[in-house]
Design a protein around this motif. Structure first.
Motif, mmCIF file in Angstrom:
data_model
loop_
_atom_site.group_PDB
_atom_site.id
_atom_site.type_symbol
_atom_site.label_atom_id
_atom_site.label_comp_id
_atom_site.label_asym_id
_atom_site.label_seq_id
_atom_site.Cartn_x
_atom_site.Cartn_y
_atom_site.Cartn_z
ATOM 1 N N GLY A 128 19.909 7.558 51.168
ATOM 2 C CA GLY A 128 20.088 6.249 50.541
ATOM 3 C C GLY A 128 21.057 6.317 49.375
ATOM 4 O O GLY A 128 21.570 7.381 49.014
ATOM 5 N N ARG A 129 21.281 5.154 48.755
ATOM 6 C CA ARG A 129 22.327 4.982 47.737
ATOM 7 C C ARG A 129 21.991 5.677 46.407
ATOM 8 O O ARG A 129 22.881 6.027 45.654
ATOM 9 C CB ARG A 129 22.440 3.469 47.494
ATOM 10 C CG ARG A 129 23.512 3.018 46.569
ATOM 11 C CD ARG A 129 23.545 1.493 46.523
ATOM 12 N NE ARG A 129 23.810 0.910 47.836
ATOM 13 C CZ ARG A 129 25.010 0.875 48.404
ATOM 14 N NH1 ARG A 129 26.053 1.358 47.762
ATOM 15 N NH2 ARG A 129 25.165 0.345 49.597
ATOM 16 N N VAL A 166 16.306 9.281 48.368
ATOM 17 C CA VAL A 166 15.520 8.298 49.115
ATOM 18 C C VAL A 166 16.198 8.074 50.462
ATOM 19 O O VAL A 166 17.417 8.204 50.572
ATOM 20 C CB VAL A 166 15.411 6.985 48.293
ATOM 21 C CG1 VAL A 166 16.765 6.325 48.087
ATOM 22 C CG2 VAL A 166 14.409 6.021 48.887
ATOM 23 N N THR A 167 15.403 7.787 51.445
ATOM 24 C CA THR A 167 16.029 7.485 52.740
ATOM 25 C C THR A 167 16.606 6.077 52.711
ATOM 26 O O THR A 167 16.087 5.184 52.040
ATOM 27 C CB THR A 167 15.005 7.561 53.892
ATOM 28 O OG1 THR A 167 13.916 6.661 53.635
ATOM 29 C CG2 THR A 167 14.485 8.971 54.076
ATOM 30 N N GLU A 168 17.691 5.915 53.436
ATOM 31 C CA GLU A 168 18.269 4.584 53.632
ATOM 32 C C GLU A 168 17.259 3.726 54.408
ATOM 33 O O GLU A 168 17.156 2.528 54.195
ATOM 34 C CB GLU A 168 19.554 4.748 54.466
ATOM 35 C CG GLU A 168 20.352 3.510 54.661
ATOM 36 C CD GLU A 168 21.215 3.170 53.450
ATOM 37 O OE1 GLU A 168 21.194 3.876 52.432
ATOM 38 O OE2 GLU A 168 21.902 2.158 53.538
ATOM 39 N N HIS A 208 26.286 9.243 50.144
ATOM 40 C CA HIS A 208 25.410 8.156 50.584
ATOM 41 C C HIS A 208 25.637 7.931 52.092
ATOM 42 O O HIS A 208 26.770 7.899 52.549
ATOM 43 C CB HIS A 208 25.779 6.882 49.799
ATOM 44 C CG HIS A 208 25.140 5.645 50.321
ATOM 45 N ND1 HIS A 208 25.749 4.417 50.263
ATOM 46 C CD2 HIS A 208 23.945 5.452 50.928
ATOM 47 C CE1 HIS A 208 24.957 3.510 50.810
ATOM 48 N NE2 HIS A 208 23.858 4.115 51.223
ATOM 49 N N GLY A 209 24.574 7.839 52.834
ATOM 50 C CA GLY A 209 24.692 7.524 54.262
ATOM 51 C C GLY A 209 24.777 8.745 55.165
ATOM 52 O O GLY A 209 24.783 8.610 56.390
ATOM 53 N N VAL A 263 13.862 0.670 47.176
ATOM 54 C CA VAL A 263 15.046 1.315 47.755
ATOM 55 C C VAL A 263 15.485 2.486 46.874
ATOM 56 O O VAL A 263 16.516 3.089 47.115
ATOM 57 C CB VAL A 263 16.234 0.325 47.919
ATOM 58 C CG1 VAL A 263 15.907 -0.734 48.941
ATOM 59 C CG2 VAL A 263 16.641 -0.295 46.586
ATOM 60 N N LYS A 264 14.695 2.759 45.827
ATOM 61 C CA LYS A 264 15.034 3.854 44.905
ATOM 62 C C LYS A 264 14.000 4.974 45.019
ATOM 63 O O LYS A 264 12.862 4.723 45.427
ATOM 64 C CB LYS A 264 15.063 3.325 43.468
ATOM 65 C CG LYS A 264 16.185 2.312 43.274
ATOM 66 C CD LYS A 264 16.285 1.849 41.856
ATOM 67 C CE LYS A 264 17.461 0.879 41.750
ATOM 68 N NZ LYS A 264 17.510 0.213 40.467
ATOM 69 N N PRO A 265 14.385 6.195 44.628
ATOM 70 C CA PRO A 265 13.407 7.286 44.673
ATOM 71 C C PRO A 265 12.262 6.999 43.708
ATOM 72 O O PRO A 265 12.463 6.350 42.678
ATOM 73 C CB PRO A 265 14.193 8.510 44.196
ATOM 74 C CG PRO A 265 15.603 8.103 44.061
ATOM 75 C CD PRO A 265 15.695 6.629 44.096
ATOM 76 N N VAL A 266 11.103 7.505 44.029
ATOM 77 C CA VAL A 266 9.926 7.298 43.172
ATOM 78 C C VAL A 266 9.476 8.657 42.639
ATOM 79 O O VAL A 266 9.305 9.609 43.403
ATOM 80 C CB VAL A 266 8.785 6.636 43.975
ATOM 81 C CG1 VAL A 266 7.550 6.449 43.103
ATOM 82 C CG2 VAL A 266 9.251 5.301 44.545
#
Ligand SMILES: O=c1ccn([C@H]2C[C@H](O)[C@@H](COP(=O)(O)OP(=O)(O)OP(=O)(O)O)O2)c(=O)[nH]1
Length: 178
Positions: A37-38, A77-79, A133-134, A166-169
């Motif tokens: 992810g981004r 994080v995964t897209e 990213h991606g 959509v962000k890492p936790v």
């Protein structure tokens, strides 16, 4: 037992497996490829404390990529946002990623039945490596489960990673009492 490509597709038809975005070309023989992810994140403090809420700084991966350094734990994080309502999902690395010296999780990548979210990646590297990213970063595999489930992850009041993001936790270990 691990679900085959046809069975993963059948479960997606039934709605018991959700993968968004989904592309047919990412479906392997018995797995589904997920992408970086981004956002990445790093912990603010150099020393983490398992009893405390360790805060993170989140940043976007630039278009030219970002060079990961050994000795630093990155959260990615995964897209893909996934839902798994009837199987046990596992997030595994990809051989091509491992061959670049990139680990995508620090411990078992087991998911829970009822987990509905993007996946946080605990990334570490053996040598400096530029990531984008991606890029394909891992694969999801799905196991059948034996027996009835009493507590689905998305209906557990004390589940720590249920909030859609959509962000890492960061680690929510501080919510455990010990
Ligand atoms: O590398 C991973 C592994 C798992 N998960 C997701 C799927 C899983 O369903 C959820 C919770 O994982 P686990 O149960 O291992 O975490 P916990 O620390 O025990 O949290 P909880 O108390 O909420 O179960 O986190 C990730 O995002 N990344």
């Amino acid at each position: 037992m691990i679900l085959s490509d046809q069975q993963i597709l059948a479960e997606m038809e039934r709605g018991t497996i959700v993968i968004e975005p989904y592309e047919r070309s990412c479906l392997g023989t018995n797995s589904y490829d997920v992408h970086l992810g981004r956002y990445l994140a790093t912990y603010r403090d150099a020393v983490l404390d398992a009893r405390k809420h360790n805060k993170i700084d989140v940043f976007e991966i630039p278009a030219e990529g970002f060079v990961l350094q050994p000795g630093i734990l990155y959260l990615g994080v995964t897209e893909e946002y996934t839902e798994t309502h009837a199987h046990v999902p596992f997030l595994e690395g990809k051989s091509s990623v491992g061959r670049l010296g990139i680990d995508i999780h620090a411990t078992a990548g087991k998911g829970d039945i009822g987990f509905c979210n993007t996946w946080t990646l605990e990334i570490s590297v053996s040598m400096p490596v530029r990531i984008y990213h991606g890029m394909p970063v891992g694969q999801l595999i799905y196991f059948t489960v034996e027996g009835e489930v009493e507590n689905l992850y998305n209906s557990k009041p004390n589940a720590k990673y249920n909030q859609r993001t959509v962000k890492p936790v960061e680690s929510m270990m501080w919510k455990n009492e010990f």
